[in-house]
Motif scaffolding. Structure first.
Motif, PDB file in Angstrom:
ATOM      1  N   CYS A 174       0.820  -1.212   0.000  1.00 38.61           N
ATOM      2  CA  CYS A 174       0.000   0.000   0.000  1.00 38.61           C
ATOM      3  C   CYS A 174       0.855   1.263   0.000  1.00 38.61           C
ATOM      4  N   VAL A 175       1.894   1.284   0.809  1.00 35.37           N
ATOM      5  CA  VAL A 175       2.752   2.472   0.860  1.00 35.37           C
ATOM      6  C   VAL A 175       3.414   2.710  -0.494  1.00 35.37           C
ATOM      7  N   LEU A 176       3.915   1.648  -1.121  1.00 36.86           N
ATOM      8  CA  LEU A 176       4.567   1.800  -2.426  1.00 36.86           C
ATOM      9  C   LEU A 176       3.582   2.203  -3.518  1.00 36.86           C
ATOM     10  N   ALA A 177       2.330   1.784  -3.395  1.00 31.37           N
ATOM     11  CA  ALA A 177       1.330   2.142  -4.401  1.00 31.37           C
ATOM     12  C   ALA A 177       1.008   3.637  -4.380  1.00 31.37           C
ATOM     13  N   VAL A 178       1.161   4.267  -3.222  1.00 37.93           N
ATOM     14  CA  VAL A 178       0.707   5.652  -3.075  1.00 37.93           C
ATOM     15  C   VAL A 178       1.855   6.656  -2.972  1.00 37.93           C
ATOM     16  N   PHE A 179       2.996   6.247  -2.404  1.00 45.54           N
ATOM     17  CA  PHE A 179       4.022   7.237  -2.063  1.00 45.54           C
ATOM     18  C   PHE A 179       5.366   6.970  -2.734  1.00 45.54           C
ATOM     19  N   ASP A 180       6.119   8.052  -2.869  1.00 41.57           N
ATOM     20  CA  ASP A 180       7.550   8.021  -3.160  1.00 41.57           C
ATOM     21  C   ASP A 180       8.280   8.312  -1.850  1.00 41.57           C
ATOM     22  N   ILE A 181       9.275   7.503  -1.538  1.00 41.37           N
ATOM     23  CA  ILE A 181      10.085   7.708  -0.335  1.00 41.37           C
ATOM     24  C   ILE A 181      11.494   8.055  -0.785  1.00 41.37           C
ATOM     25  N   SER A 182      12.044   9.129  -0.272  1.00 42.43           N
ATOM     26  CA  SER A 182      13.381   9.562  -0.684  1.00 42.43           C
ATOM     27  C   SER A 182      14.099  10.212   0.494  1.00 42.43           C
ATOM     28  N   LYS A 183      15.333  10.608   0.273  1.00 43.34           N
ATOM     29  CA  LYS A 183      16.118  11.245   1.323  1.00 43.34           C
ATOM     30  C   LYS A 183      15.574  12.637   1.616  1.00 43.34           C
ATOM     31  N   ALA A 184      15.556  12.982   2.881  1.00 41.32           N
ATOM     32  CA  ALA A 184      15.213  14.354   3.266  1.00 41.32           C
ATOM     33  C   ALA A 184      16.339  15.287   2.808  1.00 41.32           C
ATOM     34  N   THR A 185      16.037  16.554   2.737  1.00 40.48           N
ATOM     35  CA  THR A 185      17.046  17.542   2.330  1.00 40.48           C
ATOM     36  C   THR A 185      17.221  18.585   3.417  1.00 40.48           C
ATOM     37  N   ASP A 186      18.412  19.180   3.461  1.00 44.77           N
ATOM     38  CA  ASP A 186      18.651  20.233   4.433  1.00 44.77           C
ATOM     39  C   ASP A 186      18.154  21.562   3.882  1.00 44.77           C
ATOM     40  N   GLU A 187      18.415  22.649   4.598  1.00 38.57           N
ATOM     41  CA  GLU A 187      17.883  23.952   4.203  1.00 38.57           C
ATOM     42  C   GLU A 187      18.483  24.463   2.897  1.00 38.57           C
ATOM     43  N   ASP A 188      19.603  23.855   2.485  1.00 38.53           N
ATOM     44  CA  ASP A 188      20.216  24.239   1.207  1.00 38.53           C
ATOM     45  C   ASP A 188      19.833  23.283   0.079  1.00 38.53           C
ATOM     46  N   GLY A 189      18.919  22.357   0.378  1.00 34.13           N
ATOM     47  CA  GLY A 189      18.465  21.431  -0.643  1.00 34.13           C
ATOM     48  C   GLY A 189      19.358  20.231  -0.861  1.00 34.13           C
ATOM     49  N   ARG A 190      20.346  20.032  -0.003  1.00 38.33           N
ATOM     50  CA  ARG A 190      21.248  18.895  -0.155  1.00 38.33           C
ATOM     51  C   ARG A 190      20.678  17.675   0.558  1.00 38.33           C
ATOM     52  N   PRO A 191      20.793  16.486  -0.060  1.00 35.88           N
ATOM     53  CA  PRO A 191      20.245  15.266   0.566  1.00 35.88           C
ATOM     54  C   PRO A 191      20.904  14.971   1.910  1.00 35.88           C
ATOM     55  N   ILE A 192      20.089  14.539   2.851  1.00 36.88           N
ATOM     56  CA  ILE A 192      20.581  14.129   4.164  1.00 36.88           C
ATOM     57  C   ILE A 192      20.705  12.607   4.167  1.00 36.88           C
ATOM     58  N   GLU A 193      21.927  12.123   4.328  1.00 33.84           N
ATOM     59  CA  GLU A 193      22.138  10.674   4.342  1.00 33.84           C
ATOM     60  C   GLU A 193      21.560  10.087   5.636  1.00 33.84           C
ATOM     61  N   PRO A 194      20.685   9.115   5.524  1.00 35.76           N
ATOM     62  CA  PRO A 194      20.075   8.548   6.736  1.00 35.76           C
ATOM     63  C   PRO A 194      21.065   7.710   7.529  1.00 35.76           C
ATOM     64  N   ASP A 195      20.883   7.680   8.818  1.00 33.57           N
ATOM     65  CA  ASP A 195      21.678   6.819   9.694  1.00 33.57           C
ATOM     66  C   ASP A 195      21.225   5.382   9.468  1.00 33.57           C
ATOM     67  N   THR A 196      22.129   4.509   9.071  1.00 29.81           N
ATOM     68  CA  THR A 196      21.770   3.113   8.802  1.00 29.81           C
ATOM     69  C   THR A 196      22.086   2.196   9.976  1.00 29.81           C
ATOM     70  N   GLU A 197      22.442   2.770  11.118  1.00 33.15           N
ATOM     71  CA  GLU A 197      22.749   1.969  12.299  1.00 33.15           C
ATOM     72  C   GLU A 197      21.462   1.505  12.970  1.00 33.15           C
ATOM     73  N   TYR A 198      21.538   0.332  13.599  1.00 34.49           N
ATOM     74  CA  TYR A 198      20.405  -0.232  14.327  1.00 34.49           C
ATOM     75  C   TYR A 198      20.708  -0.254  15.820  1.00 34.49           C
ATOM     76  N   THR A 199      19.680  -0.335  16.625  1.00 32.84           N
ATOM     77  CA  THR A 199      19.864  -0.361  18.072  1.00 32.84           C
ATOM     78  C   THR A 199      20.433  -1.702  18.511  1.00 32.84           C
ATOM     79  N   SER A 200      21.161  -1.678  19.630  1.00 32.44           N
ATOM     80  CA  SER A 200      21.750  -2.897  20.183  1.00 32.44           C
ATOM     81  C   SER A 200      20.888  -3.397  21.332  1.00 32.44           C
ATOM     82  N   SER A 201      19.747  -3.969  20.994  1.00 27.31           N
ATOM     83  CA  SER A 201      18.827  -4.493  21.999  1.00 27.31           C
ATOM     84  C   SER A 201      18.213  -5.775  21.464  1.00 27.31           C
TER      85      SER A 201
END
Length: 516
Positions: A458-485
């Motif tokens: 359902c999410v893929l049928a309706v939305f595009d998911i992409s990197k957020a951008t900063d105030e200058d329009g540059r992509p923000i690389e997401p943190d790919t780390e996971y929690t240690s629990s």
């Protein structure tokens, strides 16, 4: 305190300390004088101490595999621990020899002190476990999966509405969607749009379980007598913490069950697992306790694990837009832009199903699985496995074995597409290890797979998911780390969620689904 009372208290305290010391010495001597051939593992000091990792244990054990192999043996404070780094070994022991490997180790911190003894996934193998699992399986049997699909579809559509109105809160809406399904099934409760009291109770209790859930996180797991140490004793902060967490645990079980009994008395209840079983009960308090536990197990088993997997999906789509395009092309080809996905579309959407399986493999929700326990002495490949050994299945290592899953750190759903070729090459098997092993495999996995699939589609049928951008329009690389629990999930990250088209948004309006 009077002198006599103080002396009595001191004597009791020294008795506890003496018993602990004697038990520890006995275990150390026995372990150091054994002539049996144990599997290889890190060297011990003369005190029987092995330095175990305190975070991201699964990664450390995966590195140890390069030194010691698929079976790693450690004895900590006299407690034998066997780490399984291979799917084959896990299958040989936990599946094929399930009668001997299906119990759970004693968990003083989690079960005795924190009050999670009602959770059948941590119960020792026996009559009490069988009664809980039987009642749970009765309502979550795979043949019943179609009965839950209309509810899952409704909540998936509601999540789409919520994402359209406030995409920055996507994590909250993932949690809300999963919670809404299991709360309705267990308690017939429609959760509130914001701040639902029962969901908050469960979230707090599960957060505590995630912190303490990995076996050996506290010394009391190795030395059960420590649970008798007074709370005021130096070093007994674990008992004070457990007391706080115990209240959260009991509230998670007791409060929603009291709610359902009030609704039954007033005649305002919606049929659910709890009411179906309570109506058949003749007032037997033991049966009522069983029903109460199983109702809570439904929430504990489904709400958090499903959330982590869907959260991984959002992270993977943020990182790799090419994968998203492949999924969009399949959806457009099969269902077009005139409607939203339903469960009837599943056979015609193989790539979407591969995305679901890769979410489970890429970063498994329980990377170190759940600990098993050896009931009787055993032998495997010439190695002696002692009765009472705690067995830790390193699920993360199994699902990141380069020989089984080429390029294992990369999110590649297409790895599962060509099943026939995969079987011939012995690679890219579906990651069922994510659901556990043998007789302790998750009995609610069918519900979880359906929830994952309809959410992703359902999410893929309706939305595009992409990197957020900063105030200058540059992509923000997401943190790919996971929690240690014990329940591992992505660390917070930003992403951009926008509708694919005006047509996609119009479909939501036509359905008439309200946001929540």
């Amino acid at each position: 305190m009077s002198p006599d009372a103080l002396e009595t208290c001191s004597l009791k305290l020294w008795l506890i300390v003496g018993c602990i010391g004697t038990l520890l010495l006995f275990r150390i001597v026995r372990s150091n004088t054994s002539v049996q051939k144990f599997p290889p593992g890190p060297r011990l000091s003369c005190f029987g101490w092995a330095q175990l990792p305190t975070s991201y244990q699964w990664r450390t054990y995966a590195k140890w595999r390069e030194i010691y192999g698929d079976l790693i043996y450690v004895r900590l404070l006299g407690n034998p621990i066997l780490i399984l780094n291979s799917a084959k070994v896990a299958n040989d022991l936990l599946d094929k020899r399930g009668a001997n490997y299906s119990s759970r180790p004693v968990r003083p911190m989690v079960n005795d002190l924190m009050g999670w003894d009602w959770l059948f996934s941590s119960m020792p193998y026996g009559a009490r476990w069988r009664s809980h699992r039987a009642l749970f399986t009765k309502h979550y049997h795979p043949n019943r999966a179609p009965d839950f699909q209309p509810l899952q579809l409704k909540e998936a559509y509601t999540m789409l509405h919520n994402l359209a109105h406030d995409p920055d809160r996507f994590v909250y809406y993932i949690r809300r969607s999963a919670a809404a399904v299991v709360m309705m099934i267990s308690y017939g409760h429609q959760i509130a749009p914001e701040g639902d009291i029962y969901v908050n109770l469960a979230d707090d209790a599960l957060a505590a379980l995630g912190k303490a859930g990995i076996f050996g996180s506290y010394f009391v797991d190795y030395l059960p007598l420590l649970k008798y140490v007074p709370e005021w004793f130096p070093g007994a902060s674990f008992k004070r913490q457990a007391k706080i967490w115990r209240k959260l645990t009991r509230d998670m079980v007791d409060v929603p069950f009291a709610m359902i009994k009030r609704k039954m008395s007033s005649g305002t209840v919606i049929p659910c697992v709890a009411t179906i079983e309570l109506e058949k009960n003749d007032g037997n308090p033991q049966t009522e306790e069983l029903i109460k536990n199983v109702a809570a197990i439904g929430y504990a088993a489904g709400a958090d694990t499903t959330v982590s997997a869907i959260w991984s999906f959002f992270l993977a789509m943020t990182i790799d837009p090419d994968l998203q395009r492949k999924a969009h092309e399949e959806l457009d080809r099969v269902i077009g832009g005139n409607r939203l996905p339903t469960f009837e579309d599943k056979p015609a959407l193989p790539f979407i199903e591969c995305v679901v399986w890769e979410c489970l493999r890429w970063n498994p929700v329980t990377p170190l699985g759940l600990a098993h326990y050896v009931g009787e002495d055993d032998e495997y490949n010439g190695y002696f496995i002692q009765k009472g050994t705690t067995v830790l299945p390193n699920v993360w290592c199994m699902l990141h074995n380069e020989n089984r899953y080429p390029d294992p750190l990369k999110f590649r759903p297409e790895r599962f597409l060509n099943k026939e070729n995969n079987e011939k090459a012995g690679i890219n098997a579906l990651p069922w290890e994510a659901f556990g092993f043998g007789r302790r495999m998750c009995p609610g996995r069918w519900l979880a797979l359906d929830q994952l699939w309809i959410s992703v589609a359902c999410v893929l049928a309706v939305f595009d998911i992409s990197k957020a951008t900063d105030e200058d329009g540059r992509p923000i690389e997401p943190d790919t780390e996971y929690t240690s629990s014990q329940l591992s999930r992505p660390k917070p990250f930003q992403c951009r969620i926008i509708p694919r088209s005006e047509q996609a948004m119009s479909l939501l309006k036509e359905l008439g689904v309200d946001s929540a």
